[in-house]
Design a protein around this motif. Structure first.
Motif, PDB file in Angstrom:
ATOM      1  N   TRP A 129       9.368   4.722 -12.683  1.00  0.00           N
ATOM      2  CA  TRP A 129       8.744   5.859 -13.377  1.00  0.00           C
ATOM      3  C   TRP A 129       7.715   6.545 -12.499  1.00  0.00           C
ATOM      4  CZ3 TRP A 129       3.532   6.174 -15.008  1.00  0.00           C
ATOM      5  CH2 TRP A 129       3.222   7.329 -15.750  1.00  0.00           C
ATOM      6  N   LEU A 130       6.899   5.782 -11.788  1.00  0.00           N
ATOM      7  CA  LEU A 130       5.914   6.376 -10.886  1.00  0.00           C
ATOM      8  C   LEU A 130       6.603   7.176  -9.783  1.00  0.00           C
ATOM      9  CD1 LEU A 130       3.299   3.488 -10.505  1.00  0.00           C
ATOM     10  CD2 LEU A 130       2.853   5.764 -11.434  1.00  0.00           C
TER      11      LEU A 130
ATOM     12  N   GLU B 130       5.180  -1.522  -7.499  1.00  0.00           N
ATOM     13  CA  GLU B 130       4.159  -0.882  -8.333  1.00  0.00           C
ATOM     14  C   GLU B 130       2.804  -0.908  -7.638  1.00  0.00           C
ATOM     15  OE1 GLU B 130       2.703  -1.145 -13.010  1.00  0.00           O
ATOM     16  OE2 GLU B 130       4.034  -2.673 -12.192  1.00  0.00           O
TER      17      GLU B 130
ATOM     18  N   GLN C  18       0.457  15.635 -14.027  1.00  0.00           N
ATOM     19  CA  GLN C  18       0.289  15.278 -12.615  1.00  0.00           C
ATOM     20  C   GLN C  18      -0.825  16.125 -12.021  1.00  0.00           C
ATOM     21  OE1 GLN C  18       3.991  16.829 -13.010  1.00  0.00           O
ATOM     22  NE2 GLN C  18       5.122  15.279 -11.852  1.00  0.00           N
TER      23      GLN C  18
ATOM     24  N   ARG D  29      -6.471   0.676  -7.786  1.00  0.00           N
ATOM     25  CA  ARG D  29      -6.878   1.465  -8.959  1.00  0.00           C
ATOM     26  C   ARG D  29      -8.379   1.358  -9.192  1.00  0.00           C
ATOM     27  NH1 ARG D  29      -2.763  -0.684 -12.187  1.00  0.00           N
ATOM     28  NH2 ARG D  29      -3.988  -0.933 -14.074  1.00  0.00           N
TER      29      ARG D  29
ATOM     30  N   ARG E  38       8.425   0.446 -14.247  1.00  0.00           N
ATOM     31  CA  ARG E  38       7.221   1.270 -14.088  1.00  0.00           C
ATOM     32  C   ARG E  38       7.137   1.831 -12.675  1.00  0.00           C
ATOM     33  NH1 ARG E  38       1.715   1.663 -12.949  1.00  0.00           N
ATOM     34  NH2 ARG E  38       0.735   3.171 -14.349  1.00  0.00           N
TER      35      ARG E  38
ATOM     36  N   LEU F  19       2.672   1.608  -4.787  1.00  0.00           N
ATOM     37  CA  LEU F  19       2.537   2.981  -5.281  1.00  0.00           C
ATOM     38  C   LEU F  19       1.105   3.274  -5.714  1.00  0.00           C
ATOM     39  CD1 LEU F  19       5.906   3.242  -7.189  1.00  0.00           C
ATOM     40  CD2 LEU F  19       5.187   4.716  -5.295  1.00  0.00           C
ATOM     41  N   GLU F  20       0.458   2.307  -6.368  1.00  0.00           N
ATOM     42  CA  GLU F  20      -0.957   2.497  -6.716  1.00  0.00           C
ATOM     43  C   GLU F  20      -1.800   2.651  -5.453  1.00  0.00           C
ATOM     44  OE1 GLU F  20      -2.063   3.075  -9.578  1.00  0.00           O
ATOM     45  OE2 GLU F  20      -0.765   2.128 -11.079  1.00  0.00           O
TER      46      GLU F  20
ATOM     47  N   GLU G 121       3.719   5.605 -21.826  1.00  0.00           N
ATOM     48  CA  GLU G 121       3.667   6.593 -20.747  1.00  0.00           C
ATOM     49  C   GLU G 121       4.924   7.463 -20.736  1.00  0.00           C
ATOM     50  OE1 GLU G 121       0.989   4.496 -17.304  1.00  0.00           O
ATOM     51  OE2 GLU G 121       2.924   3.566 -17.723  1.00  0.00           O
TER      52      GLU G 121
ATOM     53  N   SER H  43      -1.032  11.384 -15.969  1.00  0.00           N
ATOM     54  CA  SER H  43      -0.080  10.308 -15.720  1.00  0.00           C
ATOM     55  C   SER H  43      -0.248   9.775 -14.302  1.00  0.00           C
ATOM     56  CB  SER H  43       1.349  10.819 -15.923  1.00  0.00           C
ATOM     57  OG  SER H  43       1.489  11.459 -17.170  1.00  0.00           O
ATOM     58  N   VAL H  44      -0.351  10.691 -13.331  1.00  0.00           N
ATOM     59  CA  VAL H  44      -0.643  10.328 -11.948  1.00  0.00           C
ATOM     60  C   VAL H  44      -1.663  11.318 -11.410  1.00  0.00           C
ATOM     61  CG1 VAL H  44       1.546   9.194 -11.428  1.00  0.00           C
ATOM     62  CG2 VAL H  44       1.342  11.657 -11.097  1.00  0.00           C
TER      63      VAL H  44
END
Length: 634
Positions: free
Chosen positions: A490-491, A417, A539, A361, A487, A420-421, A532, A578-579
């Motif tokens: 959710w992603l 998580e 997106q 990130r 989370r 995914l980041e 979130e 959000s993404v």
């Protein structure tokens, strides 16, 4: 005497190998020995960088007379709480029946079935202000076991029954709405220390999950998070030389830190700094703070393998004596003449997942491909060493040796998580595929009405004795395994992996929503995810033409002469979404082929295109930063 610990994976256990105490590591052998000898069990829980654990080790566990008493009348078990978080959590819960001052070292007395009948934390070598000495405690427990065993067994029964009742699945109340989220922000604002920053009085912790929630919740919350980060960054809690934050401060003004430095704290704080940058903040202090955290993670905590150590000790040897904080109170020149405090080189899957996600990130938010590459290398090493061929995870390792400890739900969630980041930062679908497999395993392991379970099951010793507890959703210094896995789910849903992931994330948060809003300091990670979940799903996918062979990294825009592309990539990274992800044509096709529907039919055209979608309903693509920003403005 404690040769059983000499080859342990945990540096904490290895440090006790030369004690005169006849320690056992956690496992069935210790309890079998207690049954055969008909003696109670002492379970001592701590971790390598715990200051008071060091103190009790020197004062009591190194004392031959205390060791003799322990060896004759008890079976003694030494547990690294970071290696066995389920064991630590179970016995912390049991200890709460006997003391409100929970912490480490945790000192638990149990019967040969592992059931707790008395517990405390640090016990001094001599009585102090009403606290009995450790020798007195051992003598009293031994006498009670001999003369009043029935009373101890009734206490153990009552504690076990209370824990079993508390473990029942709560009724879900639904995810809180924006008004409830705003109320949680107000509760935290009311607790702000207006003079020194942070929350409450002494001792004062950085509470990174709470700061993540505030950053995500609202403009007011973001301002509070910004003030707190700035005050902490300028305080004695932060090492001005190496950039990392210490565990906590013993005073309200952030002075007199406890000097251990944790991978988890620093990774999470870097994530907050990255989120503040993505929200549009570009102040110099924020870049300086983030760069310091990156420097600390990559130069102090990173191991030769590319993975990260779990912590750095507070103590070092200076002039032949152990000194807490002495190394850190010196400047860079003076430090160069000293050996630095030891690293706990134990690699924890979950905490490495936090570091991978934070670095990914931060690299994207601050426009630094080298930081993203550091995250990628860590992910490659970690998945090679800690992800088995059957899809199960290793909880911990050291020097390539895997611990026998069962993985916790936080290992699944934090790693998924983080991957995914990394996938969002690199545009590489392979990381999202692994994350999906991890979350799928947690969904498949769900039991007793809970949305997620621990793949592979609970600790076998706890399970055999009926002492295993379901994953605890409560949080403190880190998000819980429940929150991290939710989370990640959710992603996955936001990337178009399917509705079942959103349903699982929502169900997990619904189970803790009511208590989280009432106690935001203990549920920062959960509240961040709830904010979130309740916000509009935005997106942004920017697709660039596939690179020529001579252009190795067009998705960053940094190697391209086309200013328009560079600005479009930057606008994507800092879009209020959000993404947000930048991919090449080929990467978009790979995501779509892997079942991530957000990327279906997303193409670069001739010049590169940005797609802004709200819950998968997308506006016409645009080709420059100004047009993308105009879409955000409505």
């Amino acid at each position: 005497m404690a040769e059983r610990l000499a080859e342990a994976v945990s540096p904490y256990l290895r440090a006790h190998a030369d004690n005169p105490v006849d320690w056992y590591p956690w496992g069935p052998e210790a309890f079998q020995a207690a049954v055969e000898r008909d003696v109670p069990v002492l379970i001592s829980v701590g971790y390598a960088t715990c200051h008071w654990c060091h103190v009790m080790a020197r004062e009591s566990f190194s004392d031959p007379e205390i060791a003799q008493l322990l060896n004759e009348r008890f079976v003694a078990i030494k547990v690294d709480r970071e290696e066995h978080p389920g064991v630590d959590g179970s016995y912390l819960a049991a200890a709460s029946a006997f003391t409100r001052q929970l912490g480490w070292p945790l000192t638990v007395f149990a019967d040969p079935k592992g059931r707790t009948f008395y517990a405390g934390t640090y016990f001094p070598p001599r009585p102090v202000q009403g606290v009995p000495s450790f020798r007195e405690v051992l003598a009293a427990v031994s006498e009670a076991w001999r003369d009043r065993r029935g009373e101890l067994e009734r206490t153990a029964d009552a504690v076990a029954e209370a824990l079993a009742a508390a473990a029942l699945v709560p009724e879900g109340t639904g995810v809180p709405d924006q008004a409830a989220i705003a109320d949680a922000v107000r509760r935290l604002a009311d607790d702000e220390d207006l003079e020194h920053g942070g929350f409450g009085g002494a001792p004062k912790f950085p509470v990174a999950p709470v700061l993540a929630f505030l950053t995500a919740a609202s403009p007011e919350g973001q301002e509070l998070a910004t003030r707190t980060m700035r005050r902490m960054g300028a305080s004695a809690l932060r090492d001005p030389v190496e950039g990392g934050f210490f565990r906590y401060a013993t005073r309200a003004d952030w002075t007199e830190p406890h000097y251990e430095r944790m991978l988890s704290d620093n990774a999470l704080l870097l994530g907050v700094a990255a989120d503040l940058r993505r929200s549009g903040r570009s102040e110099h202090w924020l870049s300086d703070l983030a760069n310091g955290l990156i420097r600390f993670l990559t130069t102090v905590m990173r191991l030769p393998s590319g993975m990260f150590a779990s912590a750095q000790d507070s103590e070092s040897v200076i002039d032949g004596r152990r000194d807490e904080g002495g190394y850190y109170r010196r400047d860079a020149v003076a430090r160069a003449e000293l050996a630095p405090p030891a690293l706990d080189e134990k690699v924890l899957t979950g905490w490495n997942g936090l570091a991978i996600g934070a670095l990914a990130r931060a690299g994207a938010a601050f426009g630094d491909p080298a930081v993203i590459q550091t995250a990628r290398r860590a992910a490659e090493s970690l998945t090679a060493a800690h992800l088995r061929a059957d899809g199960t995870l290793v909880r911990a390792s050291r020097d390539g040796r895997a611990s026998e400890a069962r993985p916790a739900l936080e290992d699944t969630g934090m790693l998924a998580e983080g991957l995914l980041e990394l996938s969002l930062a690199t545009g590489e679908v392979r990381w999202a595929r692994i994350a999906r497999e991890l979350v799928d395993a947690a969904l498949d392991a769900a039991r007793d009405g809970l949305p997620f379970g621990v793949p592979g099951g609970a600790d076998p010793v706890l399970d055999a004795h009926g002492l295993a507890l379901p994953p605890d959703p409560a949080e403190g210094a880190t998000p819980s395994g429940v929150t991290s896995t939710a989370r990640a789910a959710w992603l996955l849903s936001a990337l178009g992996a399917g509705d079942r992931y959103l349903e699982a994330a929502t169900a997990a948060m619904a189970g803790v929503a009511a208590v989280a809003v009432e106690r935001p300091m203990a549920f920062g990670g959960a509240l961040a995810l709830m904010s979130e979940l309740t916000a509009p799903l935005v997106q942004v996918v920017t697709v660039l033409p596939d690179p020529a062979p001579s252009d190795p990294a067009p998705s960053t825009g940094r190697d391209s002469a086309d200013r328009r592309i560079t600005e479009l990539v930057a606008a994507t990274r800092h879009h209020e979404a959000s993404v947000a992800v930048v991919v090449t044509d080929a990467q978009a096709r790979a995501f779509a082929a892997a079942g991530f529907e957000l990327f279906a039919a997303r193409t670069a055209g001739e010049r590169g295109r940005a797609y802004r979608c709200e819950a998968f309903v997308c506006a016409l693509p645009v080709e420059d930063a100004a047009a993308l920003e105009k879409l955000a403005a409505g």
